[in-house]
Structures are given as structure tokens and as C-alpha cells.
Design an enzyme around this catalytic site. Structure first.
Site, PDB file in Angstrom:
ATOM      1  CD1 TRP A  65      -1.005   2.270   2.281  1.00  0.00           C
ATOM      2  CD2 TRP A  65      -2.793   1.735   1.295  1.00  0.00           C
ATOM      3  NE1 TRP A  65      -1.628   3.350   2.616  1.00  0.00           N
ATOM      4  CE2 TRP A  65      -2.898   2.970   1.783  1.00  0.00           C
ATOM      5  CE3 TRP A  65      -3.886   1.328   0.499  1.00  0.00           C
ATOM      6  CZ2 TRP A  65      -3.877   3.715   1.593  1.00  0.00           C
ATOM      7  CZ3 TRP A  65      -4.753   2.153   0.287  1.00  0.00           C
ATOM      8  CH2 TRP A  65      -5.076   3.296   0.781  1.00  0.00           C
ATOM      9  CG  ASP A  68      -0.921  11.401   2.283  1.00  0.00           C
ATOM     10  OD1 ASP A  68      -1.922  10.661   2.078  1.00  0.00           O
ATOM     11  OD2 ASP A  68      -0.979  12.312   3.220  1.00  0.00           O
TER      12      ASP A  68
END
Length: 527
Positions: A65, A68
Site C-alpha cells: 500500500w 500520500d
């Protein structure tokens, strides 16, 4: 760290990847849930079958994953790009570290692994922040030490956000924590995160912009270790202001402006959920906007947590008239819904890096224009030059592809609408539409597979003057995204899409008349 539309951050990270993707994957993509330890096998299977949704020329996380982006910094002749990474995503464990990739051309990236680990102190995992190169040794950690100021939430929750310091003395590859106490403690507010630190050379000090709900707070420091509140900028109506940005840029006419940016959610007001910005002035403590309402650097549905950073030449010299920008191609409304989870063992794709410049509009206001980074030109593997194509209705081109760029200038004398059908299915029933209609430009993903199962966020709009009689479009298509640059980047639309891999056709269309698609060129990239 971006907000989550009322859902707790930890609840999102703890969600089952396969479970949250089920609604999408049931319509035709793979449905087997990834298991811990199976990521490598998934990658191998996808590669062998060719059934991969991994982007061809956009940055993607190697596994698990990402969310930002963190502002890239220039170190030893290349950009160091850090981003939030969760190595435990498929186990359901929460929390992010900072992973590092390096690049010289902002197109081809080399993975360097985790640079700032999570859970190495009692303060837990790391959220968003920013890195700076302390060339003057103001922090006393060594000349050219790379210093990271980052949000953490001690105690394992999400409601006690404080700013902590990590530093590197090996060129930003590995980091150590500067103790376990915050360098900027929480004053007693719920939202207190995403520090963006810049060097104020005019006043010989550091400045921090910090996200504080509907306010961006400004702080000063001489040494990066002790911070003093200076002032704040408040704007409501577009949700919590997150991942703030602050920089100075020179327009083509020589005008110098400061720009204050933030990721914000304007969906409730019919506005984007991307990067809002204001041009104005900054006196070192307070920002004064030219206008109250923000402009938006992207008008699509999926360009969040974006950062801008310095444009440098090969010698490291900074270009005062341009910056680069990169955003996360996703949205917290459906962050875990993507076929890349099952087909390729990862969830996390970025936009192409774009170059932004400041331009003066006809009404004497200033705006940021965007264009894809020039480094893409060195990665062109195939060019298809179609020249001028006259269209009256729909014309399916003799071209197939899933990852490419198409540029064209549409010209007409009498017309209601025109554009392109991207990733069109063999029967013509599925496609992504991009173009102009009446008085707006649009990108519409409704007729293809996408993560917005609500059906609400399907078509994005930007203003367009039909009297112009012409429009320039530059559209970047990849396996899970479309980025449309309108009229030299005056407006940009970025949206996440998941067309079937067999949907490879490309068509041109007009509505209410004929048009000429001038200088139509398709380019494919090899990265």
C-alpha cells in the site's frame, strides 16, 4: 495525512483489501483475495498471463500500500521521493512508514526501500510531513543532514497529533529519531498535522505550514527543533485543509507571487476534492490571498495529497519560474477498491509528475498552468502520427492500446460538443469520454469500470468558451488512470478508472456538427 470523510484513518487501514474491493472485482476482474506472503506469486501470475493493471509509465508502489506523496528533495544529483507505505497492508495491520524511491528524470524511479520505519518509538507510525536538506547545519545534526518533520499520534490513536523530528546523515537513505519528544507539541486541538517546512532565505529562518482543520498555521524556527506560532490562514467550506503547501514562483511577465495550497474536499459545494490554492503575498508570518475563493490545480476526482517541489537542472540550480507536482491517484471515499490488489498485489498509484508555471489570465489574475514532465519525451517507444482527421459523428481509429498519450487540437465552425472515446470496448458500449460540450470541458468515466460505485462522481467539468472554435487536448491514458490537460494545462482533470484490459479501442466524436482533429499524435512509453 489526508482525511477520510468521517471514517477513521485506522479503520480504513484495517479494512480487508479483498473485502472492500469485492463490489468492483465481481464485475469481471480477478476475485481471489491476496494473502500475506502471496504478493510475489500474484505478481508472477499477473506477469505471466499479461493480466496486469499495474501502470505502464506512472509511479506505483512495489507491493502492499501507498498513499500520500511526500515532497521530493534534491540530494546528490537526483530527487529523493518519499511516500507513505504500509508493508502490512494485506495482514490488516495499520500504520505507515516513509519509503524512498530516487529518480533523475521524474519518470523512471528506483526503489530504495523503507527510509523512515514505523513503530520504532513509542509514538507509533509516521504520517505526512516534509524533508529538508539542512545545508547550514542549523539543527546541529551535521552539514547537509536531511531533516524530516513528521506528524505522529502517540498513544495509538488518531486524535493526538504532534510533530516529531527524524534525521539522516547518509544522504537521506536511512533516518534516526531525534528523541521521542515532539518538536512541536499539540496545543489541544484535534487536527494538527502534515507539516510543510521551507527555508525563508529573506529572514534566515525556517517556516512551517501546518494543517489545523479549516486553518493553516504558520510557525518559525531557527534550528528545526523549536517552533513558535506566527499566524494563520483560515478558509472554510471545503472541508479540512490537509497537506499544506507554500512556495514562491515567478510568472512569465516577471511578477512574483506566493502560493498557498492544500488538499481539500469541495464535493459538497460542487467543487473538486483535490489541491486548492491561492495566489497572494507572504510576509514571513502571514499569507494574504489575492482572492478569497481558491483555484484548483486539478478538477478530476483523484488527485489528492499532492505536493509541489523545486525544479532543478542537472547542476542543481533552482528554476524560480517553475515547479514540479505529483499527486496520489485515489480518493478516501473508495481508497481500497482497485483491481491492482488482486491482479498485482499492490494498491497505490501516482499521477505523472507535472511541471507547473504561473500565468496571467485575461482578467489580470494569475493561475498555475500544468504540463506533463518533459522527461517523458525520452521514454517514447512508439509514435503514431494521424495528422488531421475530419469527424462528423463517431470515427473509430485504427489504433489499439491501454497505455498511451494522445494530443490533438479540435477546430470547428459550428458544433455542440467534441472529444475522444478512450479505452473503448470492442462493441462500443464501454468507454471514457474526454472533450468539450457547450460551455465546459469534461472527463466522464461513467461508461467504464471505476471505483465510485455510488455513481455520483463520474463527470468532472471546467469552464470553456465555445466561441473559441478550437481546443487543445493532451490526454495521458494508463491502465488505471486518465489525465486530461486542456488548452496548455489551463485546466487538468485526473480520474481513476479500471477499464477491462480488452477495452483497447480509441474513437473521435462530434455532436451537432463536424470538426477537424488537427495534428493528432499518439505516443506510447517504455519505462
Amino acid at each position: 495525512m489526508p482525511g477520510t470523510s468521517g471514517i477513521s484513518r485506522r479503520a480504513l487501514f484495517a479494512g480487508s483489501a479483498a473485502g472492500t474491493a469485492a463490489a468492483l472485482l465481481s464485475v469481471g476482474t480477478a476475485t481471489a483475495a491476496p494473502q500475506p506472503g502471496a504478493v510475489t506469486k500474484k505478481k508472477a501470475k499477473a506477469a505471466a498471463s499479461g493480466a496486469s493493471y499495474r501502470a505502464a509509465y506512472h509511479f506505483t508502489v512495489p507491493d502492499q500500500w501507498k498513499n500520500d506523496p511526500q515532497r521530493p528533495v534534491w540530494i546528490d544529483g537526483e530527487y529523493h521521493y518519499y511516500y507513505l507505505y504500509n508493508a502490512d497492508y494485506f495482514t490488516g495491520a495499520v500504520g505507515t512508514a516513509w519509503r524512498l524511491a530516487t529518480t533523475k528524470d521524474l519518470v523512471s524511479f528506483t526503489d530504495r526501500g523503507v527510509a523512515v520505519p514505523k513503530d520504532t518509538t513509542p509514538n507509533g507510525d509516521l504520517w505526512s510531513g516534509s524533508a529538508v536538506v539542512d545545508t547550514g547545519n542549523t539543527a546541529g545534526l551535521g552539514a547537509d543532514a536531511v531533516v524530516v518533520i513528521v506528524t505522529m499520534s502517540p498513544g495509538g490513536g488518531t486524535d493526538h497529533q504532534e510533530q516529531f523530528l527524524y534525521y539522516s546523515t547518509d544522504g537521506g537513505v536511512t533516518f534516526s529519531n531525534y528523541g521521542t519528544e515532539p518538536v512541536l507539541p499539540n496545543p489541544g486541538v484535534a487536527d494538527f498535522r502534515d507539516p510543510k517546512v521551507i527555508r525563508d532565505e529573506d529572514r534566515d529562518r525556517w517556516v512551517m505550514a501546518l494543517a489545523e482543520n479549516d486553518k493553516i498555521g504558520f510557525y518559525h524556527s531557527d534550528d528545526l527543533k523549536s517552533w513558535t506560532y506566527a499566524d494563520g490562514f483560515v478558509h472554510d467550506g471545503i472541508g479540512a485543509l490537509e497537506c499544506p503547501d507554500l512556495f514562491r514562483i515567478t510568472a512569465g511577465d516577471g511578477t512574483v507571487k506566493w502560493v498557498l495550497g492544500a488538499s481539500a474536499n469541495g464535493k459538497g459545494s460542487g467543487l473538486p476534492n483535490t489541491y486548492a490554492y491561492w495566489t497572494g503575498s507572504f510576509d514571513g508570518s502571514a499569507f494574504t490571498p489575492d482572492a478569497n475563493d481558491p483555484q484548483w490545480l486539478d478538477h478530476g476526482w483523484d488527485w489528492y495529497a499532492a505536493v509541489t517541489f523545486e525544479k532543478r537542472d542537472a547542476r542543481g540550480a533552482v528554476d524560480a519560474a517553475a515547479r514540479y507536482a505529483i499527486g496520489w491517484v485515489n480518493d478516501w471515499d473508495y481508497a481500497h477498491t482497485t483491481p491492482t490488489i488482486d491482479c498485482d498485489g499492490f494498491n497505490g498509484t501516482d499521477s505523472v509528475v507535472r511541471e507547473i508555471t504561473l500565468k496571467k489570465a485575461s482578467d489580470s489574475t494569475y493561475y498555475l498552468a500544468s504540463r506533463p514532465v518533459a522527461g517523458l519525451d525520452a521514454h517514447v517507444s512508439r509514435t503514431v502520427d494521424l495528422g488531421d482527421v475530419t469527424v462528423d459523428g463517431t470515427k473509430v481509429l485504427d489504433y489499439t492500446g491501454v497505455s498511451y498519450e494522445v494530443t490533438t487540437e479540435i477546430a470547428w465552425s459550428r458544433l455542440t460538443g467534441a472529444g475522444l472515446q478512450l479505452r473503448r470496448s470492442p462493441d462500443g458500449g464501454r468507454h471514457i469520454d474526454a472533450g468539450i460540450y457547450a460551455d465546459y470541458a469534461f472527463l466522464n468515466r461513467r461508461n467504464t469500470i471505476n471505483a465510485d460505485t455510488s455513481g455520483t462522481w463520474q463527470e468532472s467539468h471546467t469552464p470553456f468558451d465555445p466561441a473559441a472554435g478550437t481546443v487543445k487536448l493532451r490526454i495521458l491514458v494508463d491502465r488505471t488512470s486518465v489525465e486530461m490537460f486542456v488548452d496548455d494545462g489551463r485546466y487538468v482533470h485526473t480520474s481513476q478508472v479500471f477499464p477491462y484490459l480488452l477495452d483497447t479501442r480509441l474513437a473521435l466524436f462530434t455532436i451537432g456538427g463536424s470538426a477537424v482533429f488537427r495534428n493528432t499524435v499518439i505516443r506510447e512509453f517504455s519505462v
